[in-house]
Every structure is written in C-alpha cells, then in structure tokens.
Design an enzyme around this catalytic site. Structure first.
Site, PDB file in Angstrom:
ATOM      1  N   HIS A 476       0.812  -1.216   0.000  1.00  0.00           N
ATOM      2  CA  HIS A 476       0.000   0.000   0.000  1.00  0.00           C
ATOM      3  C   HIS A 476       0.850   1.273   0.000  1.00  0.00           C
ATOM      4  CE1 HIS A 476      -3.471  -2.358   2.194  1.00  0.00           C
ATOM      5  NE2 HIS A 476      -3.346  -2.696   0.920  1.00  0.00           N
ATOM      6  N   PRO A 477       1.844   1.405  -0.857  1.00  0.00           N
ATOM      7  CA  PRO A 477       2.642   2.636  -0.830  1.00  0.00           C
ATOM      8  C   PRO A 477       1.842   3.837  -1.320  1.00  0.00           C
ATOM      9  CG  PRO A 477       3.254   1.318  -2.725  1.00  0.00           C
ATOM     10  CD  PRO A 477       2.305   0.478  -1.907  1.00  0.00           C
TER      11      PRO A 477
END
Length: 541
Positions: A476-477
């Site tokens: 989930h960057p």
C-alpha cells in the site's frame, strides 16, 4: 526521435487511476487522449483467476520487480515491493479487497489542504458513482457503475471461529466496512465478477478502447516529461518515451496526467528535473523546479504476519498439499468459479484499536486459512491460519529516490518501517491483541499454537524485534507526491492535483495522499481519479 502524435491529454500509466481517466476523458469524442503503459495487455490467464496473484507477483510479465533498500526496522531485510506492470496496474495483481477507509481520513485531507471537497460527505458520492455493489444502491453504496463489488464465494470454519474469538475480546461483528466507520469484523467484499478478478482494465478501459479518440500504447517506457519555459512560466508540453526499440515524443495540448503510482510518478518527476534540486544535481540532472517533497513522505502498511498451527479444522495448507487436493480445487473453480481458487489473498477482516486512546480503529487484520514462511515459499505442511495485523496510520515516513539519471534503473525505495517510537509501541500492542484473540474460548477447540513469531517473545523489546522479523509490506505505498497547501514546503501538488510550478501537469494516483487511508488503498485511488476527471472536464469550460 519519432513523433507519436499530438493529443489533448496524455495519461502516463494505465493502472487503476489511468484506466478510469482514459474512460472519463474519452466520453467526449472531441477530446483526443494518449494512454501510455510500460507493461503489456492484461491477457495473462493468472491475472483473472483470483488466486493467480501468486503467479503475477514476482513475474516480470506483470510486476515491476522492485525491492526495498535494507530496512533497519526489519533487522536489515530487504523486501520485494510488487507494483503492477500491465494494463490495470496493481489492480491486476492485488488482493481485490474493496475498502474505502474511514471518514476521518478524508476529513484530515480536507483540513490539511483547506479544500472541503475532500471531506467524507463529498467524496462518498464519488465512490458510489463508479460502484456496482452486489446489494444494490443504498445511502452508502452505488449500483450500475463499472467497479463491481461482490461477496466472497467461500467461508472457512477456522475463520468463523477467529471472528467469534475477536467478538469475545470486544471486536464486534459487522456486515459492511465501507460506511465511514470500519470498526468490527467481517468477510471482505472483493472486486470480482462471479469468481473472476475485476480489474480496472476490464471495468474502465475495455469500453474506452473501442473509442476512436483513445490511443493506447503498451510496452512503452516514459523517460521524462517535456518541460518548456513560456511567458507564463514553466509548462509541460508532453512526454518522451521508448517502445519497441524506438524513441518517441508526444505532445499534449491541454494537460499531461501522471498516473504512474507512488513509485513511478516521483521517479518520472525527478528524471524530468522536478524534485529536490541538490539531489538532482548529484545525478547530473538539471533542476527545472526545486520541489523538495517529490519522493518524500512515503507511507505503507506494515503487516505483522502471525502464524498459528491448529488441529481439527481445514486449512489450505492441508487441502493443497497433494495432487488429488489440487485437482479437486481446480475442478471446483473450473465448474463453479468457487472454492480456494476464487480466494482473495485475505478473506476475513477486522478493525480494532491498539489502545483505548485511539479515537477510531488503528489496526487492520487480514486473516487467512493458510501459512507460509514468506511470499513465494511453499505452504507449511501442517494446518494453520495467519493473522496479519497492520498499523493503519503509521508515523514512520520513507522515500523514493532515483538511483541515477537512467530511467530504466529502479529507484531506491526506503519505507523506514518501525522508525518511530509510536509505530514500535503499536506493533507490540498488535501482537499482544492477536494473542488475546487466539487464546479466546471460541478458538480453544482448534488448539491454536503460535508458530510465528513464537510465544517466547514477551518483553516490549523482544516484541519489537519479533515485529521486525515477521513484518512485511501489504503493498500500500502512498504519499510520495503529497497534496497540500501552496505554502507547505513538502507539498508537490495542490488540492486539485496540479504540480506546483509547472502548468498543464497533474499527478493523479495514490502518491498524492498526504496521509495513508485506514485500509486498502486501491479503491481510494479510483476515487481520486474520478474526482480529478470531473475537475478536468469542468475546467475546460
């Protein structure tokens, strides 16, 4: 260098945001759009079979094959960092979980930017616009949109018992995580259609690709943006890219929309001379606009993968440990599109508080009826479940920085996991809460035994070390082209996602999030693109 043509809009990246932008901007046949994607078509079988993410992550056909730098908080380990390199982007290889986050996430964005259009009550209709929810239209869900949301097509006895145990320790059962408060536990809803992955390419690009005003170029690598000085300041005129052994330029008369994701977008900006001037000079790149925030503010959800051996219940470990079991699973999917091959990577979810001082849930569980040492390894030979728990609002901040002026060189990705005392304290609390759930009476008949990290980790110092051993990315960057006020020195874009100091250029993807959402990030990215498409169209008038 060949000309690839002139267009009203150029979209860089055919991932979740890029596919929606292409759909919305080509609805008017008088607009011409070029969509550039580094990967290929989404015609690989394993993209569409839900469990096929196992064959897509780590596969150069569908994944950029990034790795992080060595992480001090993880005991010096480097992690694989999957990002989709194919039409549909990461929506073609992700966990398919439909999750919006919490009301407070968007209110916080609005407070930071001073733009109330980002408040929950204003973004909720945007989420609903593209949604096609299995239960139909309601106050919080939409129907008839392109983004299909369905219930999962299987359940597991051990996961039902975990949910009962979570309720025993105060995590109530709920039916819907997406009404603005995701507290509680439930089976995740997923982006699938009748047991088949529903990615952004199917949802938004399939129809748009039939329109004469959309040009799609796959297998094309954007090297840099074309920035010119004009009497009105610096303006983005288009892009320079390569594909098929040829070099191209393309011109955008209205806007260039950078939708290459939280890794790709800051990399392209830096290669184009937009970023921290000193660092760019160090790579032999002439700064065009000194924006210190480009590539900074990286946030990600670190999942702590706790494994418990069990007895008396099925898990995928034992179901798929022989050819007969695998054949049975394959036949069930082939005939009914159900069973383990229709599984999202995580089936059961739960949202909880690490301590009583948290105003809203700050922990998210992804619970799976399987276990393995690390992604890509074989399943364990004993029945088990994995309870992955992540800190939803980490205070650790990392960065994405180019390694050289070679656009083909992967950037240096440094998440800086567990680098703050707050994150370390929440990690220890998360492990302790998971142990409470595993010890609760509803799970007792399955005799859960902690396998990872192991019950011998007990002190706070030992639990922090354990978190570093079992922690890994949940993919989930966000945040590397932060949205903010114009006087925010680390802001890269304004609240309409226009790049500071450069006209006709926006960033439209998860990189603009100033703070990570409290849950999975794919559908919030879709909302960002939907909202921006509306802004762009309105701005033409």
């Amino acid at each position: 260098m060949e000309s690839a043509g002139e267009y009203d809009y150029i979209i860089v990246g055919a991932g979740t945001a890029g596919c929606l932008l292409a759909n919305r901007l080509t609805r008017n046949k008088n607009r011409s759009v070029l969509l550039i994607e580094a990967g290929g078509r989404d015609d690989y079988l394993w993209i569409h079979v839900p469990v096929g993410y196992l064959h897509c992550i780590g596969n150069p056909r569908t994944d950029w094959l990034f790795n992080t730098e060595s992480e001090l908080g993880l005991g010096g380990r480097s992690l694989i960092y999957p990002r989709g390199k194919v039409l549909g982007g990461s929506s073609s290889i992700n966990g398919m979980i439909y999750m919006r986050g919490q009301r407070g996430d968007y209110d916080r964005w609005a407070d930071l930017t001073g733009d109330d259009s980002w408040r929950w009550e204003n973004v909720l209709p945007i989420f609903k616009k593209s949604e096609d929810h299995h239960a139909g239209a309601s106050d919080v869900h939409g129907a008839g949109g392109e983004w299909r949301v369905e219930k999962q097509r299987l359940s597991w006895q051990i996961l039902d018992a975990f949910r009962d145990a979570a309720e025993y320790v105060g995590i109530n059962k709920v039916e819907d995580f997406n009404g603005g408060d995701n507290a509680g536990s439930s089976y995740f809803e997923v982006n699938q259609r009748r047991g088949v992955r529903w990615n952004a390419a199917k949802a938004f690009l399939r129809l748009a690709a039939q329109r004469e005003n959309l040009t799609i170029m796959t297998g094309c690598h954007v090297e840099r943006l074309l920035i010119e000085d004009t009497e009105h300041g610096k303006v983005c005129r288009g892009v320079q890219f390569t594909g098929g052994g040829r070099a191209f330029t393309a011109v955008a008369h209205r806007e260039t929309l950078l939708a290459a994701g939280a890794i790709g977008s800051p990399q392209i900006l830096q290669l184009s001379g937009i970023g921290p001037a000193g660092r760019l000079n160090g790579h032999g790149i002439t700064p065009v606009v000194d924006l210190p925030g480009v590539g900074e503010n990286l946030q990600d959800h670190l999942q702590l993968r706790m494994v418990f051996g069990i007895s008396g219940a099925k898990s995928l470990n034992t179901m798929a440990n022989n050819w007969f079991g695998k054949l049975k699973i394959g036949l069930e999917y082939a005939l009914f599109q159900s069973g383990p091959m229709s599984m999202a990577p995580s089936q059961l979810g739960a949202f909880a508080r690490s301590d009583a001082g948290q105003g809203t849930p700050n922990l998210q569980y992804h619970v799976q009826p399987l276990s393995l040492d690390k992604f890509g390894d074989p399943l364990h030979g004993f029945p088990a479940f994995t309870a992955s728990v992540c800190n939803l609002r980490p205070t650790s901040r990392g960065h994405v920085r180019i390694a050289s002026n070679d656009s083909y060189a992967p950037p240096r990705i440094t998440p800086n996991y567990l680098s703050t005392s707050e994150d370390r304290a929440i990690a220890t609390a998360a492990i302790q809460l998971t142990r409470q759930i595993a010890a609760a009476p509803p799970l007792a008949r399955f005799k859960p035994q902690e396998f990872k990290p192991g019950p011998h980790y007990t002190t706070d110092e030992e639990l922090v070390a354990a978190a570093g051993q079992i922690g890994t990315t949940i993919f989930h960057p966000v945040g590397t082209c932060k949205m903010g006020r114009m006087d925010d020195p680390l802001a890269v874009v304004d609240s309409q996602l226009r790049v500071k100091g450069v006209g006709r250029l926006r960033v439209v993807d998860a990189s603009i999030m100033p703070f990570i959402t409290s849950g999975n990030t794919n559908s919030p990215t879709l909302m960002i693109a939907e909202k921006t498409a509306k802004l762009i169209v309105a701005g033409e008038n």
